[in-house]
Design a protein around this motif. Structure first.
Motif, PDB file in Angstrom:
ATOM      1  N   LEU A 293       5.062   5.343  -0.723  1.00 34.78           N
ATOM      2  CA  LEU A 293       4.183   4.185  -0.895  1.00 34.78           C
ATOM      3  C   LEU A 293       3.780   4.008  -2.353  1.00 34.78           C
ATOM      4  N   ASP A 294       4.121   2.842  -2.918  1.00 39.11           N
ATOM      5  CA  ASP A 294       3.644   2.478  -4.248  1.00 39.11           C
ATOM      6  C   ASP A 294       2.207   1.978  -4.121  1.00 39.11           C
ATOM      7  N   LEU A 295       1.313   2.481  -4.978  1.00 40.87           N
ATOM      8  CA  LEU A 295      -0.096   2.081  -4.881  1.00 40.87           C
ATOM      9  C   LEU A 295      -0.341   0.656  -5.363  1.00 40.87           C
ATOM     10  N   MET A 296       0.477   0.165  -6.297  1.00 33.88           N
ATOM     11  CA  MET A 296       0.253  -1.156  -6.884  1.00 33.88           C
ATOM     12  C   MET A 296       1.131  -2.182  -6.170  1.00 33.88           C
ATOM     13  N   LEU A 297       0.595  -2.763  -5.113  1.00 27.06           N
ATOM     14  CA  LEU A 297       1.310  -3.776  -4.346  1.00 27.06           C
ATOM     15  C   LEU A 297       0.717  -5.154  -4.621  1.00 27.06           C
ATOM     16  N   PRO A 298       1.518  -6.216  -4.514  1.00 29.92           N
ATOM     17  CA  PRO A 298       1.032  -7.545  -4.910  1.00 29.92           C
ATOM     18  C   PRO A 298      -0.031  -8.128  -3.999  1.00 29.92           C
ATOM     19  N   ASP A 299      -0.043  -7.730  -2.733  1.00 27.11           N
ATOM     20  CA  ASP A 299      -0.952  -8.384  -1.793  1.00 27.11           C
ATOM     21  C   ASP A 299      -2.091  -7.502  -1.306  1.00 27.11           C
ATOM     22  N   ARG A 300      -2.089  -6.202  -1.691  1.00 24.27           N
ATOM     23  CA  ARG A 300      -3.135  -5.324  -1.155  1.00 24.27           C
ATOM     24  C   ARG A 300      -3.103  -3.986  -1.865  1.00 24.27           C
ATOM     25  N   ASP A 301      -4.232  -3.298  -1.915  1.00 22.82           N
ATOM     26  CA  ASP A 301      -4.282  -1.970  -2.508  1.00 22.82           C
ATOM     27  C   ASP A 301      -3.536  -0.984  -1.618  1.00 22.82           C
ATOM     28  N   GLY A 302      -2.694  -0.156  -2.256  1.00 25.01           N
ATOM     29  CA  GLY A 302      -1.874   0.778  -1.501  1.00 25.01           C
ATOM     30  C   GLY A 302      -2.666   1.805  -0.715  1.00 25.01           C
ATOM     31  N   LEU A 303      -3.825   2.261  -1.246  1.00 25.94           N
ATOM     32  CA  LEU A 303      -4.626   3.249  -0.525  1.00 25.94           C
ATOM     33  C   LEU A 303      -5.201   2.665   0.759  1.00 25.94           C
ATOM     34  N   ASP A 304      -5.583   1.398   0.725  1.00 19.37           N
ATOM     35  CA  ASP A 304      -6.073   0.752   1.946  1.00 19.37           C
ATOM     36  C   ASP A 304      -4.970   0.695   3.001  1.00 19.37           C
ATOM     37  N   LEU A 305      -3.760   0.347   2.558  1.00 23.73           N
ATOM     38  CA  LEU A 305      -2.620   0.301   3.484  1.00 23.73           C
ATOM     39  C   LEU A 305      -2.349   1.687   4.069  1.00 23.73           C
ATOM     40  N   MET A 306      -2.414   2.718   3.230  1.00 17.82           N
ATOM     41  CA  MET A 306      -2.169   4.078   3.701  1.00 17.82           C
ATOM     42  C   MET A 306      -3.161   4.469   4.793  1.00 17.82           C
ATOM     43  N   GLN A 307      -4.424   4.116   4.599  1.00 14.72           N
ATOM     44  CA  GLN A 307      -5.433   4.465   5.602  1.00 14.72           C
ATOM     45  C   GLN A 307      -5.169   3.754   6.921  1.00 14.72           C
ATOM     46  N   ASP A 308      -4.691   2.500   6.859  1.00 14.79           N
ATOM     47  CA  ASP A 308      -4.332   1.789   8.087  1.00 14.79           C
ATOM     48  C   ASP A 308      -3.182   2.484   8.804  1.00 14.79           C
ATOM     49  N   MET A 309      -2.181   2.911   8.041  1.00 12.31           N
ATOM     50  CA  MET A 309      -1.035   3.580   8.657  1.00 12.31           C
ATOM     51  C   MET A 309      -1.437   4.915   9.271  1.00 12.31           C
ATOM     52  N   LEU A 310      -2.295   5.653   8.591  1.00 14.13           N
ATOM     53  CA  LEU A 310      -2.717   6.951   9.120  1.00 14.13           C
ATOM     54  C   LEU A 310      -3.617   6.804  10.338  1.00 14.13           C
ATOM     55  N   ARG A 311      -4.354   5.697  10.409  1.00 20.35           N
ATOM     56  CA  ARG A 311      -5.138   5.453  11.635  1.00 20.35           C
ATOM     57  C   ARG A 311      -4.217   5.182  12.812  1.00 20.35           C
ATOM     58  N   LEU A 312      -3.118   4.478  12.550  1.00 17.53           N
ATOM     59  CA  LEU A 312      -2.165   4.185  13.615  1.00 17.53           C
ATOM     60  C   LEU A 312      -1.373   5.424  14.024  1.00 17.53           C
ATOM     61  N   ARG A 313      -1.038   6.249  13.033  1.00 26.84           N
ATOM     62  CA  ARG A 313      -0.187   7.417  13.299  1.00 26.84           C
ATOM     63  C   ARG A 313      -0.587   8.552  12.357  1.00 26.84           C
ATOM     64  N   PRO A 314      -1.607   9.336  12.711  1.00 17.78           N
ATOM     65  CA  PRO A 314      -2.171  10.347  11.795  1.00 17.78           C
ATOM     66  C   PRO A 314      -1.178  11.404  11.347  1.00 17.78           C
ATOM     67  N   GLU A 315      -0.127  11.642  12.136  1.00 22.21           N
ATOM     68  CA  GLU A 315       0.814  12.708  11.780  1.00 22.21           C
ATOM     69  C   GLU A 315       1.809  12.289  10.698  1.00 22.21           C
ATOM     70  N   THR A 316       1.776  11.051  10.255  1.00 20.22           N
ATOM     71  CA  THR A 316       2.693  10.583   9.213  1.00 20.22           C
ATOM     72  C   THR A 316       2.374  11.260   7.877  1.00 20.22           C
ATOM     73  N   ASN A 317       3.396  11.655   7.140  1.00 23.57           N
ATOM     74  CA  ASN A 317       3.231  12.198   5.794  1.00 23.57           C
ATOM     75  C   ASN A 317       3.507  11.098   4.780  1.00 23.57           C
ATOM     76  N   VAL A 318       2.504  10.744   3.997  1.00 26.05           N
ATOM     77  CA  VAL A 318       2.625   9.667   3.016  1.00 26.05           C
ATOM     78  C   VAL A 318       2.724  10.263   1.616  1.00 26.05           C
ATOM     79  N   ILE A 319       3.794   9.914   0.909  1.00 23.96           N
ATOM     80  CA  ILE A 319       3.965  10.313  -0.491  1.00 23.96           C
ATOM     81  C   ILE A 319       3.597   9.108  -1.346  1.00 23.96           C
ATOM     82  N   VAL A 320       2.544   9.235  -2.117  1.00 27.15           N
ATOM     83  CA  VAL A 320       2.047   8.136  -2.934  1.00 27.15           C
ATOM     84  C   VAL A 320       2.771   8.134  -4.275  1.00 27.15           C
TER      85      VAL A 320
END
Length: 482
Positions: free
Chosen positions: A76-103
């Motif tokens: 996951l790139d943190l600098m996305l055009p439509d949203r902050d990458g950390l916010d997106l990461m938190q949404d993904m981890l809420r959906l699937r906590p076992e996912t490993n995210v490399i920022v």
């Protein structure tokens, strides 16, 4: 019947993320990167290494791909055009906590790295990085996921019991106080030396409270430049100062409905203390450059490794703010006062790090346990974890023996006393002569280590004497190990 339906039936509850995933094929790695040229490079490297890759160029597209493919690993790139990458990461981890995210980010600041790891990132890569480093991070994330997934335990009915390791009476009292405090909205003020687990304590308060489903936002007041701290806490609007290229909500607004953890609160500048006091009284947030405030619903938990009342006496911390924050005090005891807890922590860390590194360790031998119990652990739990990590990385496995202990750890047992002796005045010459011929850096190290030794190994006490932040001393000591 779809894979989602089968999963829901097996677990007895619907899955938060949905997708039609072929169980016979390995799940693809999801790459979320908005630069087309980098997309091509990363995808080519991953494909050459045998990985399947799903690609997205925006946060919205990335979340859609995430729901479709349910990846185990996300780049996951943190600098996305439509949203902050950390916010997106938190949404993904809420959906699937076992996912490993490399920022992935071009911003290599310590603050951004800490923010990403606190938010749940598995690893942090700073552009530019080489192909070997890139593939190594992906492989580690994949292996960690495979090791962890089958052993994933069910959630504890009382989360506070899993927040810290240790069965000492001191920790039992901490657990009981957290349970009592968590049910209220009262401000919790956590004190204790660096490395004792103050942030874990704050997180336990949050997780045990009715706000557990809301955000937990942590901010280190001592790690952010004073001229940027107000913006970090309360946010800013675009154009409010040089470099403000977009609106930023700030930590207080981001924690709306949850908990705001202010670490090293006594390092906050006096001017910002006034604004924080007003925020506590009104619950109103006004970003820098904004014309209107807005109301937020936030619970405050703060921490310091200093004596807050002493900071009040010195005029470094507002007295009215102190009494506003110091409602439910929790003191985290240093590891040297927790008896056998150090062995429990070390053995748990050994098992965890061994799994992550693919090593087979069977425990600590009796001599190592005895040494661990005798050691003063000036770095507390953080130091234990560093020592165990060193052992796991540099050894193949088996029973941990004395020869496996890192040199820096064994040297530390005698180094402070030796350094102190070096600056003791000799009978026939002044102590200054002992320093002649040394570099300024060597003199600084001697003075710092001797000061720490003369204060019983306490870095915070030495920091007060030397009039610097404890974090400064910890950084210097880590650099000396290298």
């Amino acid at each position: 019947m779809s894979a989602t339906t089968r999963a829901a039936g097996a677990e007895g509850r619907p899955r938060a993320a949905t997708g039609n995933v072929d169980a016979s094929r390995p799940r693809p790695i999801l790459l979320i990167e908005d630069t087309p040229s980098l997309q091509m490079v990363y995808r080519s490297v991953l494909a050459s290494a045998g990985h399947r890759v799903a690609v997205a160029g925006t946060a919205a597209e990335g979340l859609t791909r995430f729901r479709e493919s349910l990846p185990n690993v996300v780049l996951l790139d943190l600098m996305l055009p439509d949203r902050d990458g950390l916010d997106l990461m938190q949404d993904m981890l809420r959906l699937r906590p076992e996912t490993n995210v490399i920022v992935i980010t071009a911003n290599g600041s310590i603050n951004k790295a800490v923010e990403a790891m606190r938010a749940g990132a598995h690893e942090f890569l700073v552009k530019p990085f080489d192909e070997q480093r890139f593939l190594g991070a992906v492989e580690n994330a994949s292996v960690a996921r495979e090791v962890r997934a089958p052993r994933r335990p069910p959630p504890e009915p009382t989360p506070v019991n899993g927040a810290f390791l240790g069965s000492s009476e001191a920790m039992a009292r901490i657990h009981a106080k957290i349970r009592s405090a968590a049910r209220s909205m009262a401000t919790v003020f956590i004190t204790g030396e660096s490395g004792t687990g103050k942030e874990l304590c704050a997180l336990a308060v949050h997780d045990t409270s009715p706000r557990a489903s809301g955000p937990f936002i942590a901010l280190n007041c001592g790690a952010i430049p004073q001229d940027l701290l107000e913006s970090e806490v309360f946010g800013h609007v675009k154009g409010s100062f040089t470099g403000a290229i977009a609106d930023k909500p700030g930590a207080a607004a981001a924690a709306d409905g949850g908990t705001l953890f202010l670490d090293e609160i006594c390092e906050m500048a006096p001017a910002l203390q006034t604004k924080l006091l007003r925020f506590l009284q009104t619950s109103m947030v006004q970003p820098v450059g904004a014309t209107r405030p807005r109301k937020v619903n936030v619970r405050i938990v703060c921490a310091t490794n200093r004596d807050p009342l002493d900071a009040v006496r010195r005029g470094q911390f507002r007295e009215d703010l102190y009494y506003r924050l110091y409602v439910v005090p929790i003191h985290m005891p240093p590891l040297r006062e927790r008896g056998n807890d150090v062995i429990e922590i070390a053995e748990a860390a050994l098992a965890r790090f061994a799994a992550e590194e693919g090593r087979e360790f069977i425990g600590l031998d009796a001599e190592v346990k005895a040494r661990f119990r005798r050691h003063s652990w000036p770095g507390n739990v953080r130091q234990v974890l560093n020592v165990i990590r060193n052992i796991v990385v540099l050894n193949d496995g088996g029973l941990v023996t004395m020869r496996m202990l890192p040199d820096a750890f064994t040297d530390q047992m005698a180094a402070p006393e030796e350094l102190a002796r070096r600056i003791e005045p000799a009978p026939s010459e002044p102590s200054l002569d002992a320093l002649i011929g040394l570099t300024l850096a060597e003199i600084e190290q001697i003075v710092i280590e001797a000061t720490i030794a003369r204060h019983g190994g306490s870095v915070p006490k030495a920091a007060r004497v030397l009039d610097v932040s404890p974090s400064t001393l910890y950084r210097k000591r880590e650099a000396w190990k290298d």
